[in-house]
Design a protein around this motif. Sequence first.
Motif, PDB file in Angstrom:
ATOM      1  N   ARG A   1       0.630  -1.411  -0.092  1.00 30.27           N
ATOM      2  CA  ARG A   1       0.296  -0.108  -0.147  1.00 30.27           C
ATOM      3  C   ARG A   1       0.778   1.252   0.210  1.00 30.27           C
ATOM      4  O   ARG A   1       0.386   2.591  -0.353  1.00 30.27           O
ATOM      5  CB  ARG A   1      -1.275   0.082   1.416  1.00 30.27           C
ATOM      6  N   MET A   2       1.834   1.445   0.470  1.00 26.86           N
ATOM      7  CA  MET A   2       2.639   2.393   0.794  1.00 26.86           C
ATOM      8  C   MET A   2       3.744   2.405  -0.415  1.00 26.86           C
ATOM      9  O   MET A   2       3.677   3.793  -0.480  1.00 26.86           O
ATOM     10  CB  MET A   2       3.729   2.349   1.997  1.00 26.86           C
ATOM     11  N   GLN A   3       3.988   1.615  -1.335  1.00 23.18           N
ATOM     12  CA  GLN A   3       5.171   1.776  -2.142  1.00 23.18           C
ATOM     13  C   GLN A   3       4.857   1.710  -3.265  1.00 23.18           C
ATOM     14  O   GLN A   3       5.867   1.716  -4.823  1.00 23.18           O
ATOM     15  CB  GLN A   3       5.923   0.834  -1.505  1.00 23.18           C
ATOM     16  N   ARG A   4       3.717   0.962  -3.599  1.00 18.39           N
ATOM     17  CA  ARG A   4       2.874   0.689  -4.860  1.00 18.39           C
ATOM     18  C   ARG A   4       3.453   1.419  -6.576  1.00 18.39           C
ATOM     19  O   ARG A   4       4.072   1.309  -7.090  1.00 18.39           O
ATOM     20  CB  ARG A   4       1.886  -0.214  -5.265  1.00 18.39           C
ATOM     21  N   ARG A   5       2.477   2.535  -5.824  1.00 24.75           N
ATOM     22  CA  ARG A   5       2.324   3.461  -6.915  1.00 24.75           C
ATOM     23  C   ARG A   5       3.713   4.253  -6.944  1.00 24.75           C
ATOM     24  O   ARG A   5       3.961   4.989  -8.198  1.00 24.75           O
ATOM     25  CB  ARG A   5       1.181   4.619  -6.142  1.00 24.75           C
ATOM     26  N   HIS A   6       4.895   4.164  -5.644  1.00 23.51           N
ATOM     27  CA  HIS A   6       6.065   5.387  -5.626  1.00 23.51           C
ATOM     28  C   HIS A   6       7.247   4.573  -7.057  1.00 23.51           C
ATOM     29  O   HIS A   6       7.404   4.840  -7.609  1.00 23.51           O
ATOM     30  CB  HIS A   6       6.706   5.268  -4.606  1.00 23.51           C
ATOM     31  N   ASP A   7       6.333   3.315  -7.079  1.00 22.59           N
ATOM     32  CA  ASP A   7       7.346   2.584  -7.751  1.00 22.59           C
ATOM     33  C   ASP A   7       6.795   1.871  -9.274  1.00 22.59           C
ATOM     34  O   ASP A   7       7.776   1.580  -9.987  1.00 22.59           O
ATOM     35  CB  ASP A   7       7.042   0.894  -7.400  1.00 22.59           C
ATOM     36  N   GLU A   8       5.636   2.285  -9.228  1.00 20.88           N
ATOM     37  CA  GLU A   8       5.054   2.657 -10.689  1.00 20.88           C
ATOM     38  C   GLU A   8       5.737   3.759 -11.291  1.00 20.88           C
ATOM     39  O   GLU A   8       6.314   4.067 -12.937  1.00 20.88           O
ATOM     40  CB  GLU A   8       3.202   2.796 -10.642  1.00 20.88           C
ATOM     41  N   VAL A   9       5.444   5.311 -10.544  1.00 21.82           N
ATOM     42  CA  VAL A   9       6.107   6.332 -11.481  1.00 21.82           C
ATOM     43  C   VAL A   9       7.737   6.112 -11.414  1.00 21.82           C
ATOM     44  O   VAL A   9       8.218   6.883 -12.035  1.00 21.82           O
ATOM     45  CB  VAL A   9       6.137   7.714  -9.876  1.00 21.82           C
ATOM     46  N   ARG A  10       8.669   5.510 -10.653  1.00 21.22           N
ATOM     47  CA  ARG A  10      10.097   5.550 -10.682  1.00 21.22           C
ATOM     48  C   ARG A  10       9.716   4.352 -12.098  1.00 21.22           C
ATOM     49  O   ARG A  10      10.883   4.647 -13.332  1.00 21.22           O
ATOM     50  CB  ARG A  10      10.362   4.897  -9.758  1.00 21.22           C
ATOM     51  N   GLY A  11       8.745   3.015 -12.735  1.00 19.94           N
ATOM     52  CA  GLY A  11       9.319   2.663 -13.409  1.00 19.94           C
ATOM     53  C   GLY A  11       8.788   3.671 -14.829  1.00 19.94           C
ATOM     54  O   GLY A  11       9.388   3.179 -15.615  1.00 19.94           O
ATOM     55  N   HIS A  12       8.044   4.325 -15.122  1.00 17.18           N
ATOM     56  CA  HIS A  12       7.407   5.121 -16.276  1.00 17.18           C
ATOM     57  C   HIS A  12       9.047   6.274 -15.674  1.00 17.18           C
ATOM     58  O   HIS A  12       9.100   6.316 -17.421  1.00 17.18           O
ATOM     59  CB  HIS A  12       6.341   5.786 -15.527  1.00 17.18           C
ATOM     60  N   GLN A  13       9.385   6.815 -14.723  1.00 19.13           N
ATOM     61  CA  GLN A  13      10.855   7.254 -15.450  1.00 19.13           C
ATOM     62  C   GLN A  13      11.559   6.598 -16.201  1.00 19.13           C
ATOM     63  O   GLN A  13      12.014   7.799 -16.832  1.00 19.13           O
ATOM     64  CB  GLN A  13      11.228   8.317 -13.848  1.00 19.13           C
ATOM     65  N   MET A  14      12.246   5.312 -15.690  1.00 23.08           N
ATOM     66  CA  MET A  14      12.924   4.600 -16.303  1.00 23.08           C
ATOM     67  C   MET A  14      12.332   4.135 -17.806  1.00 23.08           C
ATOM     68  O   MET A  14      13.992   4.157 -18.820  1.00 23.08           O
ATOM     69  CB  MET A  14      13.123   3.183 -15.278  1.00 23.08           C
ATOM     70  N   ALA A  15      11.606   4.316 -18.340  1.00 18.08           N
ATOM     71  CA  ALA A  15      11.086   3.752 -19.711  1.00 18.08           C
ATOM     72  C   ALA A  15      11.259   4.833 -19.553  1.00 18.08           C
ATOM     73  O   ALA A  15      11.667   5.120 -21.362  1.00 18.08           O
ATOM     74  CB  ALA A  15       9.681   3.316 -19.203  1.00 18.08           C
ATOM     75  N   ALA A  16      10.976   6.247 -19.931  1.00 17.69           N
ATOM     76  CA  ALA A  16      11.341   7.916 -20.474  1.00 17.69           C
ATOM     77  C   ALA A  16      12.964   7.635 -21.200  1.00 17.69           C
ATOM     78  O   ALA A  16      12.822   7.995 -21.712  1.00 17.69           O
ATOM     79  CB  ALA A  16      10.741   8.548 -20.010  1.00 17.69           C
ATOM     80  N   PHE A  17      13.437   7.478 -20.097  1.00 15.34           N
ATOM     81  CA  PHE A  17      14.866   7.141 -19.544  1.00 15.34           C
ATOM     82  C   PHE A  17      15.308   6.338 -20.676  1.00 15.34           C
ATOM     83  O   PHE A  17      16.513   7.025 -21.700  1.00 15.34           O
ATOM     84  CB  PHE A  17      15.440   7.426 -18.389  1.00 15.34           C
TER      85      PHE A  17
END
Length: 470
Positions: free
Chosen positions: A377-393
């Motif tokens: 609950r605390m980290q799932r959406r944070h991980d999603e945001v980081r994943g999208h940033q990695m894909a964009a990178f």
Amino acid sequence: MQQEPTFRESVNLMVDRAISAVGLDAGTANAIKACNEVLQVQFPVKIRGKIEVFTGWRATHSTHRLPAKGGIRYASYADQDEVEALAALMTYKCAIVDVPFGGSKGALNIDPTLYERDELELITRRFALELVRKGFLNPSTNVPAPDIGTGQREMAWMADTYKQLHPEDINYTACVTGKPVHHGGIRGRVEATGRGVQYALREFFRHSKDVRRAGLDGGLDGKRIVIQGLGNVGYHAAKFLSEEDGALITAIIERDGALINDAGLNVEEVYHHIIQHHTVRNFPGGTFEENGAAVLEKECDILIPAAMEGQITLENAERIQARMIVEAANGPVTYGADEVLNKRGVVIIPDAFANAGGVIVSYFEWIRNISHIRFGRMQRRHDEVRGHQMAAFLEEMTGASITDEMRNRIAHGADEVDLVRSGLDDSMRMGYQEISEALREGETINDLRTAAYAVSIRKIARSYLDVGLF
């Protein structure tokens, strides 16, 4: 024919081999083996206008860690000897996979198929009342879970009974595990024991020396597996091993016979056939064999007994043709049969490790209930945001576009079931690595069961010594 020891005696004899192998002194050994306490209850319930008296047990083998943990089974063959044996197994099992619980077990002498749902609820709530009153059901000291003849429904009834007796306890949902998800359960618990069997086998096949010891090679793909019992554990183990690892389920043994297909049975189709027809007879995808017990002796790479204790005995041990046995059930191989199979070079992944997946995920559920927060609950959406940033990178660095499917895979944040499976996989892998390492220590440990108990006994003895009990 040679007389075999009881289930409890069989467990103790297997533990004695490990105690001798590690050179543990007699006093410490006796303290570890002793069952702390056993409760027997008899209570009346009015069923269909008549009073019936039911007998149940709850054994606490060890409280070197709290709470004590272990399932409750409903079975007409249940007795105190079996309950004590299973409680001892739970102590050793938890230690092997580093779950900080003591061992406990319970049973009610009842055939649940003879009662309607409402009748079972009355019986279960009355049994829970007896356990709570006598201190054998509590989130801090003794936490049951499902076993043979029980499931999420019975655990929900028990939890609600505890809540009614202790409305002030904010941790009441942690008094049992294996509950429905919407009543404090955890995703992945239903499949946990079968999934644990899969992870245990995967880790075994990562150890080439152990694989060669079993006369096998390669991985799980194409391995011929005979499985006994298509209940919760057997069904999930067979399903995952065939669908995800490419193993061939060449025979499934049930109460009324067995199905055989050397090209591989479709586990899902067999399972639904059993649900619909309450038998394995007339399944179109395999040959029916009425003598199911004889199919235990069918030639295969891996035999997985996932039904009841005492299925491989001195009577049939010499005829077992499997290269290795994975004990998905508790105590399916008797002490005498174990000795025979060891001499024949059959590798056995013991029950105290192989079916630990259930208690591992029960531990996760208990932690979830105590912490009052869903995993992820605390980290799932944070991980999603980081994943999208990695894909964009990656797109920026390479100048190429990433497909939507790849972007979603990169950006996926772990939810509860992902984290549960990760934790279960890690626990089974680490547990087997310790067992395999113990097997290579010297000449005193010659099989995986002795190695597993040696790992367990050392941890328990250390915990007693650390707190000054010896």
